[in-house]
Design a protein around this motif. Sequence first.
Motif, PDB file in Angstrom:
ATOM      1  N   MET A 258     -36.452  18.935  83.365  1.00  0.00           N
ATOM      2  CA  MET A 258     -37.729  19.794  83.203  1.00  0.00           C
ATOM      3  C   MET A 258     -38.573  19.825  81.518  1.00  0.00           C
ATOM      4  N   SER A 259     -37.449  20.370  80.787  1.00  0.00           N
ATOM      5  CA  SER A 259     -37.001  20.480  79.137  1.00  0.00           C
ATOM      6  C   SER A 259     -37.273  19.549  78.891  1.00  0.00           C
ATOM      7  N   ASN A 260     -36.856  18.567  78.511  1.00  0.00           N
ATOM      8  CA  ASN A 260     -36.654  16.914  78.758  1.00  0.00           C
ATOM      9  C   ASN A 260     -38.324  16.441  78.670  1.00  0.00           C
ATOM     10  N   LYS A 261     -39.066  16.582  79.767  1.00  0.00           N
ATOM     11  CA  LYS A 261     -40.755  16.573  80.376  1.00  0.00           C
ATOM     12  C   LYS A 261     -41.244  16.784  79.744  1.00  0.00           C
ATOM     13  N   TRP A 288     -37.264  13.793  88.010  1.00  0.00           N
ATOM     14  CA  TRP A 288     -36.150  12.262  88.145  1.00  0.00           C
ATOM     15  C   TRP A 288     -36.378  11.206  86.956  1.00  0.00           C
ATOM     16  N   LEU A 289     -37.466  11.102  87.367  1.00  0.00           N
ATOM     17  CA  LEU A 289     -37.943   9.705  85.850  1.00  0.00           C
ATOM     18  C   LEU A 289     -39.307  10.691  85.199  1.00  0.00           C
ATOM     19  N   TYR A 290     -39.126   9.661  84.006  1.00  0.00           N
ATOM     20  CA  TYR A 290     -40.354  10.188  83.139  1.00  0.00           C
ATOM     21  C   TYR A 290     -41.206   9.086  82.571  1.00  0.00           C
ATOM     22  N   THR A 291     -42.497   8.535  83.703  1.00  0.00           N
ATOM     23  CA  THR A 291     -42.874   7.799  83.759  1.00  0.00           C
ATOM     24  C   THR A 291     -43.906   7.692  82.953  1.00  0.00           C
ATOM     25  N   PRO A 345     -35.533   7.232  79.410  1.00  0.00           N
ATOM     26  CA  PRO A 345     -35.039   8.051  79.648  1.00  0.00           C
ATOM     27  C   PRO A 345     -35.327   9.978  79.625  1.00  0.00           C
ATOM     28  N   VAL A 346     -34.997  10.403  81.213  1.00  0.00           N
ATOM     29  CA  VAL A 346     -35.368  11.531  80.650  1.00  0.00           C
ATOM     30  C   VAL A 346     -34.042  12.703  81.381  1.00  0.00           C
ATOM     31  N   GLY A 347     -32.861  12.136  81.557  1.00  0.00           N
ATOM     32  CA  GLY A 347     -31.852  13.291  82.468  1.00  0.00           C
ATOM     33  C   GLY A 347     -31.062  14.267  81.647  1.00  0.00           C
TER      34      GLY A 347
END
Length: 370
Positions: A258-261, A288-291, A345-347
Amino acid sequence: MENLVLFKVHMPESVDEPLLKVLHSGFIGQGVKVDEFEEKLGNYFGNNKVLTLNSGTSGLHLALRLANVGIGDEVITTPMTCTATNMPIMATGAKIIWADINPITGLIDPEDIERKITNKTKAIVMVHFGGIPCDIDAINKIAKKHNIKTIEDAAHAIGSEYDGKKIGNHSDFVMFSLQAIKHFTTIDGGLLFCKNNKDYERGKLLRWYGIDRDAKRKEFRCEENILEYGYKYHMNDICATVGIEQLKYIDGIVERHMSNKNYYDKELQNIKGVAVIKKPAIAKSSSWLYTIHIEKRDQFSSWMTKQNIMTSRVHERNDKHTAFKEYQINLPNTDIFSLTQISIPVGWWITDDNRSYIVDKIKEFSAKHL
Ligand SMILES: Cc1ncc(COP(=O)(O)O)c(C=O)c1O
């Protein structure tokens, strides 16, 4: 720069000791570890009507069976997902009816669902693509009006929330996948949450050949009458042991996604040729993905590969596969979404430095090529 991948297996070393213990305990099937895992899952998700299973795909098949979907019925579903969402529908003998999606979010469109309902519609399947919850309230309202069951494919959405509650609590059935590269993994595995007790109790039987494993018996479990056929879809104590350990890390994993998102949501605004997906205010995505949507996608993807950043479309629309050709219809918004969508990549493994490097490279691509 190391290779920044889209997916990584999270497997803490703390799994080793309990795993070895169970492995050599003399009991590795469905037993006490499965019970313990289910109790802990009930607490984490806030719904104790949870069935652990050997895969998410099994979970969807079981949900369709519990919704009494069969030959001659229709199931409304989305084409923009993993084929695992839709193949279980075919396995029931029901007909797939595609509803179109939102051209930006890629999520199934409630209005198109309503247009596609007939007197043969038995269930609606929604997919929280990338972790972003669908318009669950609108879909459940439509379903209720027509007396249709709803199934959430939440394979991407462990830890996502809708209307203040974790996904796992809103619809008749909610499936999660615990496959290798999901937020948390039991190597392979799945969860099916039920809304009502009758479905949950029936599901407990059907995941194990229809046999009541809890019933008191004189001799052995096959002495009892079996009421209806079931499957071999249960989880075993090995996978459950991995799951019990993984649950200790899930909050940290979801938080980092969530922080990366949130970082990308802010930093990827107003870049020429790039559009971010706005999440509905009522929902939280565990991403799970950042689209994103980007012009000149193939060129972008090759360029990012050269910068050691993996990108992917992840899922291809299902309706174009030969396996689904008998259900093909016109889906204009799926055409639009499919043309420009790509995930970055967002994980949990993406650090502060990694994410700012990724943003810089997207900006550089835009400045040079868009
Ligand atoms: C959207 C979606 N649905 C269903 C599944 C199937 O889950 P499993 O691999 O656990 O069977 C996946 C798996 O990756 C998925 O991404």
